[in-house]
Write a protein that holds these residues in place. Structure first.
Motif, mmCIF file in Angstrom:
data_model
loop_
_atom_site.group_PDB
_atom_site.id
_atom_site.type_symbol
_atom_site.label_atom_id
_atom_site.label_comp_id
_atom_site.label_asym_id
_atom_site.label_seq_id
_atom_site.Cartn_x
_atom_site.Cartn_y
_atom_site.Cartn_z
ATOM 1 N N UNK A 453 0.819 -1.202 0.000
ATOM 2 C CA UNK A 453 0.000 0.000 0.000
ATOM 3 C C UNK A 453 0.847 1.244 0.000
ATOM 4 N N UNK A 454 1.925 1.230 0.753
ATOM 5 C CA UNK A 454 2.807 2.391 0.839
ATOM 6 C C UNK A 454 3.506 2.630 -0.491
ATOM 7 N N UNK A 455 3.957 1.553 -1.125
ATOM 8 C CA UNK A 455 4.664 1.700 -2.398
ATOM 9 C C UNK A 455 3.724 2.204 -3.484
ATOM 10 N N UNK A 456 2.476 1.703 -3.469
ATOM 11 C CA UNK A 456 1.516 2.108 -4.490
ATOM 12 C C UNK A 456 1.085 3.554 -4.325
ATOM 13 N N UNK A 457 1.220 4.111 -3.092
ATOM 14 C CA UNK A 457 0.780 5.476 -2.845
ATOM 15 C C UNK A 457 1.723 6.511 -3.435
ATOM 16 N N UNK A 458 2.918 6.132 -3.794
ATOM 17 C CA UNK A 458 3.859 7.088 -4.367
ATOM 18 C C UNK A 458 3.448 7.428 -5.799
ATOM 19 N N UNK A 459 3.430 8.735 -6.140
ATOM 20 C CA UNK A 459 3.120 9.115 -7.524
ATOM 21 C C UNK A 459 4.189 8.605 -8.478
ATOM 22 N N UNK A 460 3.866 8.514 -9.779
ATOM 23 C CA UNK A 460 4.883 8.094 -10.754
ATOM 24 C C UNK A 460 6.058 9.076 -10.777
ATOM 25 N N UNK A 461 7.237 8.527 -10.954
ATOM 26 C CA UNK A 461 8.435 9.365 -11.017
ATOM 27 C C UNK A 461 8.960 9.783 -9.669
ATOM 28 N N UNK A 462 8.406 9.211 -8.598
ATOM 29 C CA UNK A 462 8.856 9.553 -7.237
ATOM 30 C C UNK A 462 9.469 8.309 -6.606
ATOM 31 N N UNK A 463 10.644 8.478 -6.023
ATOM 32 C CA UNK A 463 11.315 7.381 -5.313
ATOM 33 C C UNK A 463 11.532 7.835 -3.864
ATOM 34 N N UNK A 464 11.455 6.883 -2.936
ATOM 35 C CA UNK A 464 11.634 7.217 -1.526
ATOM 36 C C UNK A 464 12.552 6.195 -0.861
ATOM 37 N N UNK A 465 13.468 6.704 -0.097
ATOM 38 C CA UNK A 465 14.361 5.862 0.710
ATOM 39 C C UNK A 465 14.373 6.404 2.142
ATOM 40 N N UNK A 466 14.684 5.539 3.055
ATOM 41 C CA UNK A 466 14.736 5.930 4.458
ATOM 42 C C UNK A 466 16.077 5.523 5.070
ATOM 43 N N UNK A 467 16.666 6.443 5.846
ATOM 44 C CA UNK A 467 17.896 6.152 6.584
ATOM 45 C C UNK A 467 17.514 5.832 8.028
ATOM 46 N N UNK A 561 1.306 16.428 -0.903
ATOM 47 C CA UNK A 561 1.518 17.600 -1.747
ATOM 48 C C UNK A 561 1.856 17.186 -3.172
ATOM 49 N N UNK A 562 2.688 16.135 -3.294
ATOM 50 C CA UNK A 562 3.043 15.654 -4.633
ATOM 51 C C UNK A 562 1.835 15.082 -5.346
ATOM 52 N N UNK A 563 1.017 14.339 -4.603
ATOM 53 C CA UNK A 563 -0.183 13.730 -5.205
ATOM 54 C C UNK A 563 -1.168 14.793 -5.629
ATOM 55 N N UNK A 564 -1.335 15.840 -4.800
ATOM 56 C CA UNK A 564 -2.264 16.929 -5.109
ATOM 57 C C UNK A 564 -1.789 17.723 -6.318
ATOM 58 N N UNK A 565 -0.456 17.870 -6.438
ATOM 59 C CA UNK A 565 0.105 18.674 -7.528
ATOM 60 C C UNK A 565 0.206 17.893 -8.822
ATOM 61 N N UNK A 566 0.075 16.568 -8.805
ATOM 62 C CA UNK A 566 0.267 15.742 -9.999
ATOM 63 C C UNK A 566 -0.692 16.072 -11.128
ATOM 64 N N UNK A 567 -2.024 16.260 -10.922
ATOM 65 C CA UNK A 567 -2.926 16.568 -12.036
ATOM 66 C C UNK A 567 -2.568 17.877 -12.728
ATOM 67 N N UNK A 568 -2.152 18.902 -11.937
ATOM 68 C CA UNK A 568 -1.762 20.170 -12.541
ATOM 69 C C UNK A 568 -0.540 19.996 -13.426
ATOM 70 N N UNK A 569 0.367 19.125 -13.017
ATOM 71 C CA UNK A 569 1.576 18.898 -13.815
ATOM 72 C C UNK A 569 1.240 18.271 -15.136
ATOM 73 N N UNK A 570 0.180 17.443 -15.139
ATOM 74 C CA UNK A 570 -0.214 16.805 -16.395
ATOM 75 C C UNK A 570 -0.966 17.775 -17.285
#
Length: 570
Positions: A453-467, A561-570
């Motif tokens: 679920x967490x991986x699917x929630x990331x918008x396309x073109x976004x990568x996340x890593x944790x230290x 914020x990234x998810x909300x901004x994604x439609x405007x980017x398209x």
């Protein structure tokens, strides 16, 4: 805030003696401290002479150390119960310095050590001493015990050796070569003294075993005119007055030469005094002032050698004796110094009859107590393999090479092993490898399905890593491997740092290099969940402003914020 910080800091340097007087000091305290001081003085009297002789100097220097250093440590120290004086830990160091540079060299080295201790206390290093690893402390302490034992074999057996070699192996080779020269009377007197000490410890543990054994041995030597070596025959007795203070000529070239020895003296004095204070705290429920104690140790060591003494520190066994005898305040330590002074003034002529064999028996017991066989065995058999290795290396180098080398190698090796363990504890994980305990960061706790679920929630073109863990120089290179794992550079890279408690300069530099590499691939970097210390370091080094790195308070808000901004980017 800053107006109150300085007074609060300087209160930490107020001697405990002043605190105890302000709390109210009456006859019950005076009586208890007087009895405790006398008890400890009786223990310290033979021990001081024995330790001074084992250190390659004369017995009165040990008594002077008890009187001068013991007084100063109690008067200016940060512990209510600390008893200061010569200890077994210094025997090897003092012997080596005197053998190489003479007593004047010891004075200069100790004066520098005193200055180092005062500076360390004023700089607040008192709390740092606790970071010396236990295997290092136990290793060099046990090694010193072995060396003390070895150094006393000559006097215990009465071997007719002018001056045994300094090295452990060379000493035993010399002993075995002269084994046929054992003096029967000396050996019998030494065994009788040793047996008496052991018997008193078993059946009369409250009795001053050292003093009784030495007194009986001296009386037997005088009454029966035993042909054994005594303080009188070797040293000509001890003076019945304190000498005037004096200092040798200061040569700056010699000071530089003696600096390593000064660091060793300062290290031993600092470590043992604070260990002793911690033991006293555990026995009484009180708390000592570590930095005040270091300042007092520095003053005491300087004063001791100025009057003709040797280095001093807090003595764990004598401090414990003080507590068990009812000592309540630092006045007990002051009384202990004054009683030893009284003994020196009144009983100095009788000390000439004390046989060196009796003092060797005392030092055999001191060596056994220092060795802490049970603790050494427990670490050797049950500690992690790397700590066992530190223990053995420190012990072996102390016995076979040199105490300074042993401490340096032991501490450095222990630090490297610790950093190796910390490196293994730090992880940099991709978003789809996050463990289940991270559920507070899921974007939709109700509908999210763990890692998927967490991986699917990331918008396309976004990568996340944790230290996870402290991001320090030992693990900085791990971040450089992250981009190697990603086949195509993402548009946005989220680096989650909520689980990073600290970042050092190397970690910040590695992070800056990573951000610069991302920018070359047109990848925007977002840091989330920065804790106060990492944010302060990154701000100070200009990473956030110079590289234009975005920061979000938490991972969820960044992704929303990234998810909300994604439609405007398209």
């Amino acid at each position: 805030m800053s107006q109150h910080a300085a007074p609060t800091r300087w209160r930490l340097f107020i001697p405990k003696l002043v605190t105890c007087i302000k709390e109210g000091y009456g006859w019950p305290h005076l009586k208890a401290d007087g009895i405790a001081g006398l008890t400890v003085a009786i223990v310290a009297l033979p021990l001081a002479m024995a330790l001074a002789i084992a250190s390659g100097t004369t017995p009165e220097r040990g008594l002077i150390t008890v009187i001068i250093a013991g007084f100063v440590i109690s008067a200016f120290g940060g512990s209510r119960f600390q008893i200061g004086g010569p200890t077994g830990a210094f025997v090897v160091v003092v012997y080596g310095i005197i053998a190489q540079y003479g007593y004047d060299g010891l004075v200069l080295a100790t004066l520098m050590a005193g200055a180092l201790l005062v500076l360390a206390g004023l700089a607040g290093f008192g709390t740092w001493i606790k970071y010396v690893p236990q295997p290092v402390v136990v290793g060099f302490t046990a090694g010193i015990a072995v060396i003390i034992f070895s150094s006393q074999v000559k006097d215990f057996l009465g071997l007719a050796i002018e001056q045994p070699p300094a090295g452990f192996a060379a000493q035993w080779q010399s002993y075995l070569t002269h084994i046929d020269l054992i003096h029967p009377t000396t050996l019998a007197l030494a065994l009788a003294s040793l047996g008496l000490i052991i018997a008193l410890r078993r059946w009369r543990p409250q009795a001053p075993g050292f003093l009784i054994a030495v007194t009986v041995a001296a009386a037997a030597t005088a009454l029966f005119t035993l042909p054994v070596e005594t303080i009188g025959t070797r040293f000509g007795g001890i003076p019945s007055t304190l000498p005037s203070p004096s200092l040798p000529r200061i040569d700056f070239a010699r000071l530089a030469e003696l600096l390593p020895s000064a660091f060793t003296i300062a290290f031993l004095a600092g470590v043992e005094s604070l260990l002793s204070a911690v033991v006293a705290d555990g026995m009484t429920g009180r708390r000592h002032r570590s930095n005040c104690e270091l300042v007092a140790q520095g003053l005491a060591n300087s004063a001791s050698v100025a009057f003709g003494g040797i280095p001093a520190t807090g003595a764990i066994a004598r401090t414990a004796t003080n507590i068990r005898a009812g000592g309540r305040t630092p006045f007990a330590g002051i009384f202990h110094a004054l009683f030893v002074l009284l003994f020196m003034l009144l009983l100095a002529p009788l000390a000439s009859f004390v046989p060196l064999a009796g003092l060797a028996a005392v030092l055999f017991i001191v060596a056994w107590n220092m060795s802490e066989v049970d603790r050494f065995k427990r670490l050797l058999l049950h500690a992690p393999w790397d700590e066992r290795l530190v223990l053995v290396i420190t012990f072996g180098l102390t016995v076979a090479v040199d105490l300074t080398v042993a401490i340096e190698v032991g501490v450095v090796f222990a630090a490297m092993l610790f950093m190796h363990r910390m490196t293994r504890a730090v992880a940099i994980q991709s978003h789809d490898l996050l463990i289940e305990e991270d559920q507070e960061d899921t974007l939709d706790a109700a509908n999210g399905n763990g890692k998927d679920g967490m991986r699917a929630a990331l918008p396309p073109g976004v990568e996340a890593y944790q230290i996870r863990g402290p991001f320090f120089f030992g693990v900085a290179d791990l971040l450089g491997e992250v981009m190697e794992r990603i086949s195509a550079p993402p548009k946005i890279f989220i680096l989650r740092m909520r689980l990073v408690p600290m970042v050092d300069a190397t970690g910040a530099q590695a992070l800056e290099s990573f951000v610069a590499r991302c920018r070359r691939h047109d990848t925007e970097v977002i840091l989330t969940g920065l804790q106060p210390q990492p944010r302060e370091v990154l701000d100070r080094m200009g990473l956030l402003a110079r590289q234009g790195v975005r920061e979000e308070s938490d991972f969820r808000s960044a992704v929303e914020k990234l998810t909300f901004a994604a439609p405007e980017a398209n």
